[in-house]
Design a protein around this motif. Structure first.
Motif, PDB file in Angstrom:
ATOM      1  N   TYR A  22       0.860  -1.177   0.000  1.00 64.81           N
ATOM      2  CA  TYR A  22       0.000   0.000   0.000  1.00 64.81           C
ATOM      3  C   TYR A  22       0.897   1.228   0.000  1.00 64.81           C
ATOM      4  O   TYR A  22       2.100   1.131   0.217  1.00 64.81           O
ATOM      5  N   SER A  23       0.307   2.382  -0.261  1.00 63.87           N
ATOM      6  CA  SER A  23       1.072   3.634  -0.293  1.00 63.87           C
ATOM      7  C   SER A  23       0.935   4.360   1.043  1.00 63.87           C
ATOM      8  O   SER A  23       0.114   3.990   1.878  1.00 63.87           O
ATOM      9  N   VAL A  24       1.726   5.411   1.234  1.00 65.23           N
ATOM     10  CA  VAL A  24       1.627   6.218   2.448  1.00 65.23           C
ATOM     11  C   VAL A  24       0.250   6.854   2.531  1.00 65.23           C
ATOM     12  O   VAL A  24      -0.353   6.943   3.601  1.00 65.23           O
ATOM     13  N   SER A  25      -0.279   7.269   1.398  1.00 73.09           N
ATOM     14  CA  SER A  25      -1.621   7.861   1.360  1.00 73.09           C
ATOM     15  C   SER A  25      -2.670   6.834   1.797  1.00 73.09           C
ATOM     16  O   SER A  25      -3.581   7.154   2.572  1.00 73.09           O
ATOM     17  N   GLU A  26      -2.542   5.599   1.317  1.00 76.17           N
ATOM     18  CA  GLU A  26      -3.468   4.545   1.736  1.00 76.17           C
ATOM     19  C   GLU A  26      -3.304   4.241   3.225  1.00 76.17           C
ATOM     20  O   GLU A  26      -4.293   3.986   3.922  1.00 76.17           O
ATOM     21  N   LEU A  27      -2.066   4.290   3.721  1.00 82.68           N
ATOM     22  CA  LEU A  27      -1.824   4.074   5.147  1.00 82.68           C
ATOM     23  C   LEU A  27      -2.526   5.148   5.973  1.00 82.68           C
ATOM     24  O   LEU A  27      -3.109   4.861   7.012  1.00 82.68           O
ATOM     25  N   THR A  28      -2.474   6.380   5.499  1.00 77.91           N
ATOM     26  CA  THR A  28      -3.152   7.469   6.196  1.00 77.91           C
ATOM     27  C   THR A  28      -4.659   7.211   6.244  1.00 77.91           C
ATOM     28  O   THR A  28      -5.293   7.402   7.281  1.00 77.91           O
ATOM     29  N   ASN A  29      -5.225   6.763   5.135  1.00 76.48           N
ATOM     30  CA  ASN A  29      -6.654   6.436   5.113  1.00 76.48           C
ATOM     31  C   ASN A  29      -6.967   5.267   6.047  1.00 76.48           C
ATOM     32  O   ASN A  29      -7.988   5.267   6.742  1.00 76.48           O
ATOM     33  N   MET A  30      -6.093   4.260   6.056  1.00 73.45           N
ATOM     34  CA  MET A  30      -6.283   3.118   6.954  1.00 73.45           C
ATOM     35  C   MET A  30      -6.276   3.566   8.408  1.00 73.45           C
ATOM     36  O   MET A  30      -7.082   3.090   9.213  1.00 73.45           O
ATOM     37  N   LEU A  31      -5.363   4.477   8.736  1.00 71.23           N
ATOM     38  CA  LEU A  31      -5.291   4.981  10.105  1.00 71.23           C
ATOM     39  C   LEU A  31      -6.580   5.714  10.472  1.00 71.23           C
ATOM     40  O   LEU A  31      -7.120   5.527  11.559  1.00 71.23           O
ATOM     41  N   ALA A  32      -7.074   6.540   9.556  1.00 66.77           N
ATOM     42  CA  ALA A  32      -8.315   7.280   9.825  1.00 66.77           C
ATOM     43  C   ALA A  32      -9.478   6.320  10.063  1.00 66.77           C
ATOM     44  O   ALA A  32     -10.269   6.493  11.006  1.00 66.77           O
ATOM     45  N   ILE A  33      -9.566   5.285   9.257  1.00 66.33           N
ATOM     46  CA  ILE A  33     -10.642   4.306   9.426  1.00 66.33           C
ATOM     47  C   ILE A  33     -10.443   3.518  10.714  1.00 66.33           C
ATOM     48  O   ILE A  33     -11.391   3.276  11.462  1.00 66.33           O
ATOM     49  N   PHE A  61       3.724  10.424  13.583  1.00 61.83           N
ATOM     50  CA  PHE A  61       2.861  11.609  13.505  1.00 61.83           C
ATOM     51  C   PHE A  61       3.352  12.548  12.410  1.00 61.83           C
ATOM     52  O   PHE A  61       2.565  13.025  11.590  1.00 61.83           O
ATOM     53  N   ILE A  62       4.643  12.798  12.377  1.00 59.22           N
ATOM     54  CA  ILE A  62       5.191  13.726  11.381  1.00 59.22           C
ATOM     55  C   ILE A  62       4.959  13.190   9.968  1.00 59.22           C
ATOM     56  O   ILE A  62       4.554  13.934   9.066  1.00 59.22           O
ATOM     57  N   THR A  63       5.178  11.901   9.774  1.00 57.91           N
ATOM     58  CA  THR A  63       4.983  11.301   8.452  1.00 57.91           C
ATOM     59  C   THR A  63       3.526  11.412   8.015  1.00 57.91           C
ATOM     60  O   THR A  63       3.232  11.817   6.891  1.00 57.91           O
ATOM     61  N   ILE A  64       2.614  11.051   8.915  1.00 60.24           N
ATOM     62  CA  ILE A  64       1.195  11.089   8.564  1.00 60.24           C
ATOM     63  C   ILE A  64       0.715  12.523   8.401  1.00 60.24           C
ATOM     64  O   ILE A  64      -0.073  12.833   7.509  1.00 60.24           O
ATOM     65  N   PHE A  65       1.193  13.431   9.238  1.00 63.75           N
ATOM     66  CA  PHE A  65       0.830  14.843   9.111  1.00 63.75           C
ATOM     67  C   PHE A  65       1.253  15.375   7.749  1.00 63.75           C
ATOM     68  O   PHE A  65       0.471  16.030   7.057  1.00 63.75           O
ATOM     69  N   ASN A  66       2.490  15.083   7.352  1.00 66.77           N
ATOM     70  CA  ASN A  66       2.976  15.544   6.047  1.00 66.77           C
ATOM     71  C   ASN A  66       2.141  14.967   4.913  1.00 66.77           C
ATOM     72  O   ASN A  66       1.833  15.660   3.944  1.00 66.77           O
ATOM     73  N   THR A  67       1.775  13.702   5.023  1.00 67.08           N
ATOM     74  CA  THR A  67       0.965  13.071   3.984  1.00 67.08           C
ATOM     75  C   THR A  67      -0.430  13.677   3.941  1.00 67.08           C
ATOM     76  O   THR A  67      -0.955  13.989   2.875  1.00 67.08           O
ATOM     77  N   ALA A  68      -1.028  13.848   5.121  1.00 62.48           N
ATOM     78  CA  ALA A  68      -2.406  14.346   5.173  1.00 62.48           C
ATOM     79  C   ALA A  68      -2.504  15.798   4.721  1.00 62.48           C
ATOM     80  O   ALA A  68      -3.449  16.172   4.032  1.00 62.48           O
ATOM     81  N   ILE A  69      -1.553  16.623   5.093  1.00 65.65           N
ATOM     82  CA  ILE A  69      -1.651  18.056   4.806  1.00 65.65           C
ATOM     83  C   ILE A  69      -0.975  18.425   3.489  1.00 65.65           C
ATOM     84  O   ILE A  69      -1.503  19.212   2.703  1.00 65.65           O
ATOM     85  N   ASP A  82      -2.970  22.532  -1.080  1.00 62.65           N
ATOM     86  CA  ASP A  82      -4.386  22.843  -0.880  1.00 62.65           C
ATOM     87  C   ASP A  82      -4.538  23.572   0.447  1.00 62.65           C
ATOM     88  O   ASP A  82      -4.402  22.978   1.514  1.00 62.65           O
ATOM     89  N   ILE A  83      -4.804  24.852   0.366  1.00 63.31           N
ATOM     90  CA  ILE A  83      -4.930  25.680   1.566  1.00 63.31           C
ATOM     91  C   ILE A  83      -6.112  25.233   2.421  1.00 63.31           C
ATOM     92  O   ILE A  83      -6.100  25.415   3.639  1.00 63.31           O
ATOM     93  N   LYS A  84      -7.128  24.604   1.799  1.00 62.75           N
ATOM     94  CA  LYS A  84      -8.299  24.145   2.557  1.00 62.75           C
ATOM     95  C   LYS A  84      -7.890  23.146   3.647  1.00 62.75           C
ATOM     96  O   LYS A  84      -8.419  23.197   4.756  1.00 62.75           O
ATOM     97  N   LYS A  85      -6.959  22.258   3.317  1.00 61.09           N
ATOM     98  CA  LYS A  85      -6.515  21.264   4.301  1.00 61.09           C
ATOM     99  C   LYS A  85      -5.892  21.935   5.514  1.00 61.09           C
ATOM    100  O   LYS A  85      -6.151  21.559   6.655  1.00 61.09           O
ATOM    101  N   ILE A  86      -5.065  22.921   5.274  1.00 63.22           N
ATOM    102  CA  ILE A  86      -4.383  23.617   6.368  1.00 63.22           C
ATOM    103  C   ILE A  86      -5.383  24.410   7.201  1.00 63.22           C
ATOM    104  O   ILE A  86      -5.330  24.389   8.436  1.00 63.22           O
ATOM    105  N   VAL A  87      -6.317  25.089   6.546  1.00 62.66           N
ATOM    106  CA  VAL A  87      -7.328  25.870   7.268  1.00 62.66           C
ATOM    107  C   VAL A  87      -8.201  24.955   8.121  1.00 62.66           C
ATOM    108  O   VAL A  87      -8.468  25.239   9.295  1.00 62.66           O
TER     109      VAL A  87
END
Length: 177
Positions: A38-49, A125-133, A139-144
């Motif tokens: 899986y990718s880091v992006s998929e890992l982030t989604n897995m963590l959220a779920i 946390f840093i890895t997932i934060f970087n991936t998520a944001i 995308d400024i919406k994510k940061i806001v």
């Protein structure tokens, strides 16, 4: 063959992820590079779920990764392999607990493990934060949204379910990925 690999990897994660479900994240992040399941992006989604569903995060992550990689049998094998070391260790420790519970070496070992686990969780946390944001196009919406929810968390101290739901609704409304 994938089932054997799932068992071995999640058994290792079960042995070394001391400190709870979030302590599995560095190991799961490493699987992105070593196995490519899986990718880091998929890992982030897995963590959220995994955080949004009932049960321990580590077990939910193992089940999710196992299912993602090897269907239902993969989910069962990954989950079983993750919890098996804990069962073995608990059985062994329970036989010797009274003998070692006040042992200075055992106490010192746990005092050393705590900051290491904290560091591992911090790196995750840093890895997932970087991936998520910062993943994909800026995308400024994510940061806001992140800053707004952080402010709400610090100001109102509501139940975590509220923030998970709020994040899901905002992500859906603003079509964030």
């Amino acid at each position: 063959m994938i089932y054997v690999e799932l068992f071995i990897e999640f058994f290792k994660i079960g042995i070394f992820s001391v400190g709870g479900g979030l302590a599995t994240l560095p190991f799961l992040n490493k699987l992105v590079d070593t196995k490519g399941w899986y990718s880091v992006s998929e890992l982030t989604n897995m963590l959220a779920i995994s955080e949004s569903t009932p049960g321990p995060i580590g077990v939910n992550m193992a089940t999710y990764v196992g299912y993602h990689t090897g269907s239902i049998i993969g989910a069962i094998i990954a989950t079983f392999a993750l919890v098996l070391p804990s069962y073995i260790i608990i059985i062994i420790i329970s036989n010797f607990l009274s003998k070692f519970k006040n042992n200075i070496y055992v106490l010192d070992a746990f005092n050393l493990i705590r900051p290491v686990v904290t560091g591992l969780i911090g790196v995750s946390f840093i890895t997932i934060f970087n991936t998520a944001i910062f993943s994909g196009a800026f995308d400024i919406k994510k940061i806001v949204i992140f800053l707004a929810i952080l402010f709400i968390i610090l100001k109102y101290k509501k139940h975590p379910i509220f923030y998970i739901g709020l994040g899901a609704i905002l992500g859906f409304l603003f079509k964030l990925s």
